[in-house]
Design a protein around this motif. Structure first.
Motif: not given
Length: 266
Positions: A26-44
C-alpha cells in the motif's frame, strides 16, 4: 526513497529497494513519506535517494501527485525522461548547449582537483552522445554557492552521509540547481567511481529518471512520471544494480543510454 546505507553501499547496495513484492505494498501515508525524505540544505528534500524536491509544499505536491494514488506505472519503455502534464521536462536546444557550472574550491578543499577531473570526464560522456554542452566556469569557483547567478548550477561538497550525491531536474529553480557530493563519495565505493556517480547525477540534470522506476519487478518503483525513450535497459547508467539491474561494474553509459540521450537532445 529511503536513506542510503553507507555500510551496504560498499557492496553496491542501497536501502529502499526490496523484492518484487515491494511494488504491491500500500502507498505510504503522508507522514511516512515525509519521514522517509532526507531534509537537505536550501529548503530541499531528497527523495528516490538522490533527487531534489524544493520545499515542504513541493514535497506534499510530489506525494499527492505521485505517491498517494499508488499508480504503479508500466514495465514498458526504456531510458526515461521526466514527464509532467504531457510534456518532457527538458531544456530548450539553446539552454542544453549552455549548461554552465562552478565547482566550489571552498567546500572541496584538497578534493577540488579530484572532483573537477570527475566532472570533466562525466560531462564529456554525455556531450559525446547528445547535443548538450556543459561548461565549467572556473572563474566562479571561489564563490560557488546556490545563489551564484553567474552559472546555471553549482557543484559543492556536503558532509551528509545520507547519500553519495544528489542532483536536480531541468524544472528546478536556481536555488535548487545543485549537485551536492558527500565526503563519503571520495572513499571506498567500489566498483563505482566518483566519475561514475557524476555520470549518473548528470543524467538527472538532463531530465532522466531512474531506469528501475519503469519496472514493478525491480522492487524499486518510484512513480509513473516518465516517458520511455528506448527499450528497457537493466545495464543503464540510470539503473541501480540492486534494483534487479545487471550492471555490476561502474556506472557507465550503455548503447541504449546513448540512443535515448540523442533522442532527447538530437
Amino acid at each position: 526513497m529511503r536513506k542510503l546505507s553507507m555500510a551496504l553501499l560498499a557492496g553496491v547496495a542501497l536501502v529502499g529497494c526490496g523484492g518484487p513484492e515491494a511494488a504491491e505494498q500500500a502507498p505510504l501515508s503522508w507522514e511516512e513519506f515525509k519521514a522517509s525524505a532526507i531534509p537537505d540544505e536550501g529548503n530541499v528534500f531528497v527523495v528516490n535517494q538522490d533527487e531534489a524536491v524544493e520545499g515542504e509544499q513541493g514535497l506534499r505536491d510530489y506525494y499527492d501527485n505521485f505517491v498517494a494514488n499508488g499508480d504503479m506505472g508500466s514495465s514498458e519503455g526504456g531510458l526515461a525522461v521526466y514527464y509532467l502534464s504531457g510534456r518532457d521536462v527538458k531544456y530548450s536546444s539553446t539552454q542544453a548547449r549552455n549548461l554552465t557550472y562552478c565547482v566550489s574550491k571552498t567546500s572541496f578543499g584538497t578534493r577540488y582537483t579530484t572532483i573537477v577531473n570527475a566532472m570533466n570526464s562525466a560531462t564529456a560522456a554525455w556531450e559525446a552522445t547528445a547535443n548538450v554542452n556543459f561548461i565549467h566556469s572556473s572563474g566562479y569557483d571561489s564563490n560557488c554557492t546556490a545563489s551564484q547567478t553567474g552559472v546555471f548550477f553549482d557543484v559543492r561538497m556536503t558532509t551528509t552521509t545520507s547519500y553519495l550525491a544528489r542532483a536536480f531536474f531541468p524544472n528546478s529553480s536556481r536555488s535548487g540547481r545543485n549537485i551536492l557530493v558527500s565526503t563519503s563519495a571520495f572513499g571506498s565505493i567500489s566498483p563505482w567511481t566518483l566519475t561514475g556517480i557524476m555520470r549518473h547525477e548528470l543524467g538527472h540534470v538532463l531530465g532522466l529518471r531512474h531506469e528501475h522506476t519503469r519496472s514493478t519487478a525491480s522492487g524499486c518503483y518510484e512513480d509513473a512520471n516518465w516517458r520511455g525513450l528506448t527499450t528497457y535497459d537493466r545495464y543503464s547508467v540510470m539503473h541501480y544494480p540492486q534494483c534487479n539491474g545487471l550492471q555490476t561494474g561502474d556506472l557507465v553509459l550503455t548503447s541504449s543510454d546513448k540512443t535515448g540521450a540523442r533522442a532527447l537532445y538530437p
